[in-house]
Design an enzyme around this catalytic site. Structure first.
Site, PDB file in Angstrom:
ATOM      1  N   GLU A 128      -3.098   2.982  -8.288  1.00 35.42           N
ATOM      2  CA  GLU A 128      -2.266   3.809  -7.411  1.00 35.42           C
ATOM      3  C   GLU A 128      -2.031   5.192  -8.017  1.00 35.42           C
ATOM      4  O   GLU A 128      -1.819   6.166  -7.302  1.00 35.42           O
ATOM      5  CB  GLU A 128      -0.932   3.100  -7.165  1.00 35.42           C
ATOM      6  CG  GLU A 128      -0.382   3.314  -5.783  1.00 35.42           C
ATOM      7  CD  GLU A 128       0.751   2.369  -5.450  1.00 35.42           C
ATOM      8  OE1 GLU A 128       0.549   1.468  -4.624  1.00 35.42           O
ATOM      9  OE2 GLU A 128       1.857   2.512  -6.010  1.00 35.42           O
ATOM     10  N   HIS A 184     -17.663 -17.532 -16.547  1.00 34.96           N
ATOM     11  CA  HIS A 184     -18.473 -18.468 -15.764  1.00 34.96           C
ATOM     12  C   HIS A 184     -18.542 -18.062 -14.301  1.00 34.96           C
ATOM     13  O   HIS A 184     -18.971 -18.838 -13.456  1.00 34.96           O
ATOM     14  CB  HIS A 184     -17.916 -19.888 -15.931  1.00 34.96           C
ATOM     15  CG  HIS A 184     -17.949 -20.331 -17.363  1.00 34.96           C
ATOM     16  ND1 HIS A 184     -18.940 -21.116 -17.877  1.00 34.96           N
ATOM     17  CD2 HIS A 184     -17.125 -20.024 -18.400  1.00 34.96           C
ATOM     18  CE1 HIS A 184     -18.726 -21.306 -19.170  1.00 34.96           C
ATOM     19  NE2 HIS A 184     -17.632 -20.648 -19.516  1.00 34.96           N
ATOM     20  N   LYS A 241      -0.180   1.653   6.806  1.00 31.70           N
ATOM     21  CA  LYS A 241       1.123   1.419   7.451  1.00 31.70           C
ATOM     22  C   LYS A 241       1.127   2.043   8.844  1.00 31.70           C
ATOM     23  O   LYS A 241       1.607   1.439   9.803  1.00 31.70           O
ATOM     24  CB  LYS A 241       2.244   2.046   6.612  1.00 31.70           C
ATOM     25  CG  LYS A 241       2.489   1.348   5.292  1.00 31.70           C
ATOM     26  CD  LYS A 241       3.705   1.928   4.607  1.00 31.70           C
ATOM     27  CE  LYS A 241       3.826   1.445   3.186  1.00 31.70           C
ATOM     28  NZ  LYS A 241       4.785   2.197   2.397  1.00 31.70           N
TER      29      LYS A 241
HETATM   30  O1  PA5 Z   1       4.576   1.973  -6.827  1.00 31.03           O
HETATM   31  C1  PA5 Z   1       4.939   2.191  -5.693  1.00 31.03           C
HETATM   32  O2  PA5 Z   1       5.543   3.228  -5.374  1.00 31.03           O
HETATM   33  C2  PA5 Z   1       4.706   1.183  -4.589  1.00 31.03           C
HETATM   34  O3  PA5 Z   1       3.905   0.147  -5.029  1.00 31.03           O
HETATM   35  C3  PA5 Z   1       6.025   0.600  -4.138  1.00 31.03           C
HETATM   36  O4  PA5 Z   1       6.693   0.053  -5.227  1.00 31.03           O
HETATM   37  C4  PA5 Z   1       5.836  -0.479  -3.074  1.00 31.03           C
HETATM   38  O5  PA5 Z   1       5.149   0.055  -1.983  1.00 31.03           O
HETATM   39  C5  PA5 Z   1       7.176  -1.027  -2.610  1.00 31.03           C
HETATM   40  O6  PA5 Z   1       7.998  -0.008  -2.159  1.00 31.03           O
HETATM   41  P1  PA5 Z   1       9.560  -0.199  -2.040  1.00 31.03           P
HETATM   42  O7  PA5 Z   1      10.109  -0.472  -3.369  1.00 31.03           O
HETATM   43  O8  PA5 Z   1      10.050   1.080  -1.458  1.00 31.03           O
HETATM   44  O9  PA5 Z   1       9.777  -1.363  -1.101  1.00 31.03           O
END
Ligand code: PA5
Length: 448
Positions: free
Chosen positions: A290, A311, A425
């Site tokens: 990310e 394996h 989303k």
């Molecule tokens: O690292 C990030 O920003 C994302 O993975 C969020 O943690 C994830 O989308 C969850 O978001 P939130 O904590 O707003 O529910």
């Protein structure tokens, strides 16, 4: 000194020392951006000083609430996704007995289970069935307070809790970790008087394991959050003052992986030989994927569990597309001791190993695999941990976070945003006909 070490001996056929040295001024520049908060995404650098800045009274409060949850609950349900889930799970799994799921009936620690990390109907229905006859509490974690997956799971769990215990007792069993002032979860928590914890504005989800996002579930699982924080603090202090590129593990790891990337090694495979570390790899995958995968750039982070996956994936790593490098998380010392017994008949031919520990065999498998992969043109970076405990994991978490920030800046991307996550989303809301998405709904229908 820090306990977590980075070894690059098995990259030397691919990365020369002088190539690393050429990064000296680049690393100085990028580290300055991180510490002085002058780079892209600098609003999300709260994690840099976090380990040394966690207030004692917050730690105390987490410990007390965790104790309360532990007393009342056979099961603690942690609701969250992505950065609001993976850190806690990585640390809890790494520290837990591999069979703790089956042992919770002993009543030593509540069983920690997870919800809202998927929208699986069977998963969630089976979880609710499982909870029917259990004493349980819920920790709901969402920074935005509006993420669909945990919001759906929490709606179901809240209903289940309220039907089981009544509204008042249900509210006593819910702990919310969210934004200080905004989001649906914050509004609901205020209305229902849930106990709440704040996720600091300047700490993004994937960097949040040292906030209550990770600390509360880890404490509920019975682990020492003080030692975890201390480990992170030790690494924080060490990395902040170590300017020598070869002695600063975060800088060294960031540089070597970037050199490999520039030479066409576009996939990094994290390998561990310790089953408890499976979810640590998942946490790392999110942190790096990310943070770095943007602008049509970035190393693709993948994970394997060895020797299991030798394996299944071993063939590809040895012999497939040569765009891979491996990062092996090596644990020097297991917590238990087990020797291979002597067998009179020796039908399996294993008597040559009689009296040897499993960790010795595992280590030989690790060394042999590493050499074979290097021969197959897969460079190996090693991250060496003396053992797995809270302190070492605290170091490891902070090490990877800092390396990710430096590495992302070397890649010339903002390692602290995640614009790409919004695309799915938008389509999902359009398909679900969410109010406000009428235009998108009309557009997406034309594609079906
Ligand atoms: O690292 C990030 O920003 C994302 O993975 C969020 O943690 C994830 O989308 C969850 O978001 P939130 O904590 O707003 O529910």
């Amino acid at each position: 000194m820090v306990q977590v070490k980075v070894k690059i001996d098995n990259t030397k056929d691919f990365v020369r020392k002088d190539e690393i040295k050429l990064f000296k001024s680049e690393v100085e520049l990028q580290r300055r951006k991180v510490y002085k908060k002058t780079g892209e995404g600098s609003d999300f650098l709260g994690w840099v000083d976090l380990p040394g800045n966690i207030p004692e009274d917050l730690i105390e409060r987490i410990r007390k609430d965790a104790e309360q949850i532990r007393k009342k609950s056979q099961v603690a349900v942690v609701v969250g996704i992505g950065g609001s889930y993976l850190g806690a799970r990585a640390i809890i799994d790494a520290l837990s007995n591999n069979f703790y799921m089956m042992q919770h009936t002993k009543g030593e620690n509540p069983l920690v289970v997870y919800a809202g990390q998927n929208i699986g109907e069977d998963y969630t229905a089976e979880l609710l069935d499982f909870l029917d006859d259990k004493e349980y509490s819920v920790i709901v974690i969402s920074k935005s307070g509006t993420t669909t997956e945990p919001a759906i799971a929490f709606r179901l769990l809240r209903k289940h809790l309220e039907e089981k215990y009544g509204k008042e007792e249900a509210s006593q069993r819910i702990y919310a970790v969210t934004d200080a002032s905004k989001g649906a979860l914050k509004t609901l928590s205020d209305k229902m008087s849930y106990k709440t914890y704040v996720i600091p504005d300047d700490v993004g989800g994937r960097y949040s394991v040292l906030t209550p996002v990770g600390l509360l579930p880890i404490a509920v699982a019975g682990f020492d959050i003080g030692a975890f924080i201390k480990g992170a603090q030790t690494m924080q202090q060490y990395l902040a003052k170590e300017d020598d590129l070869f002695k600063n593990p975060a800088a060294l790891y960031a540089v070597v992986r970037n050199i490999l990337y520039r030479k066409g090694k576009t996939t990094e495979v994290m390998a561990n030989y310790t089953p408890n570390m499976l979810f640590f790899t998942e946490w790392w995958k999110q942190l790096y994927g990310e943070s770095e995968g943007k602008g049509q750039r970035g190393i693709f982070p993948a994970g394997v569990n060895f020797t299991t996956d030798l394996h299944s994936m071993g063939q590809y790593i040895q012999d497939g597309m040569r765009n891979l490098f491996e990062t092996v998380v090596r644990v020097e010392q297991p917590e238990k001791s087990l020797e291979i017994p002597y067998d009179e008949d020796n039908l399996d031919g294993l008597n040559f190993l009689a009296g040897k520990r499993l960790s010795y065999v595992n280590k030989m498998a690790e060394t042999g695999t590493m050499l074979a992969h290097v021969d197959g043109e897969v460079p190996n970076i090693e991250i060496v941990l003396p053992r797995i405990n809270e302190n070492v994991l605290g170091e490891l978490v902070y090490f990877f976070e800092m390396a990710c920030a430096i590495s992302g800046y070397i890649l010339e991307i903002n390692p602290f945003d995640q614009p790409g996550v919004e695309a799915y989303k938008k389509n999902m809301f359009a398909l679900l006909e969410k109010p406000g998405f009428e235009e998108e709904t009309a557009q997406i229908r034309k594609r079906l």
